[in-house]
Design a protein around this motif. Structure first.
Motif, PDB file in Angstrom:
ATOM      1  N   HIS A  67       4.003  12.963  64.920  1.00 51.35           N
ATOM      2  CA  HIS A  67       4.658  11.546  65.038  1.00 51.35           C
ATOM      3  C   HIS A  67       5.308  11.345  66.383  1.00 51.35           C
ATOM      4  N   LYS A  68       6.125  12.179  66.996  1.00 53.68           N
ATOM      5  CA  LYS A  68       6.716  11.769  68.119  1.00 53.68           C
ATOM      6  C   LYS A  68       5.787  11.731  69.242  1.00 53.68           C
ATOM      7  N   VAL A  69       4.819  12.806  69.301  1.00 53.70           N
ATOM      8  CA  VAL A  69       3.765  12.640  70.397  1.00 53.70           C
ATOM      9  C   VAL A  69       3.034  11.542  70.243  1.00 53.70           C
ATOM     10  N   THR A  70       2.655  10.939  69.107  1.00 55.65           N
ATOM     11  CA  THR A  70       1.868   9.949  69.164  1.00 55.65           C
ATOM     12  C   THR A  70       2.665   8.795  69.473  1.00 55.65           C
ATOM     13  N   GLN A  71       3.860   8.388  69.079  1.00 48.87           N
ATOM     14  CA  GLN A  71       4.636   7.379  69.588  1.00 48.87           C
ATOM     15  C   GLN A  71       4.826   7.372  71.056  1.00 48.87           C
ATOM     16  N   LYS A  72       4.983   8.346  71.562  1.00 41.77           N
ATOM     17  CA  LYS A  72       5.232   8.801  72.932  1.00 41.77           C
ATOM     18  C   LYS A  72       4.117   8.371  73.745  1.00 41.77           C
TER      19      LYS A  72
END
Length: 75
Positions: A67-72
């Protein structure tokens, strides 16, 4: 074009789920009865519960990281 992209992403997600299931279930299903027999009923249940908790925690960390990678990447 959007339909092709959606189909590609759905196939990719399905493949990911299958890989996670194979990695977590895999050969363990076949060797679990022998492991319980060797460790005893109580030890096997406790050990299995501990290992299951560790696996669930690891999967939770992977989902949070995804999720963090997707948001970034979307920003």
């Amino acid at each position: 074009v959007d339909t092709k992209l959606n189909n590609f992403l759905l196939a990719r997600n399905f493949e990911t789920i299958i890989h996670i299931l194979k990695g977590n279930i895999g050969i363990g299903v076949l060797t679990l009865p022998r492991a319980i027999r060797n460790s005893g009923l109580i030890g096997g249940i406790i050990g299995l519960s501990v290992i299951a908790a560790i696996c669930i925690y690891g999967m939770h960390l992977l989902v949070k990281a995804a999720h963090k990678v997707t948001q970034k990447n979307s920003n």
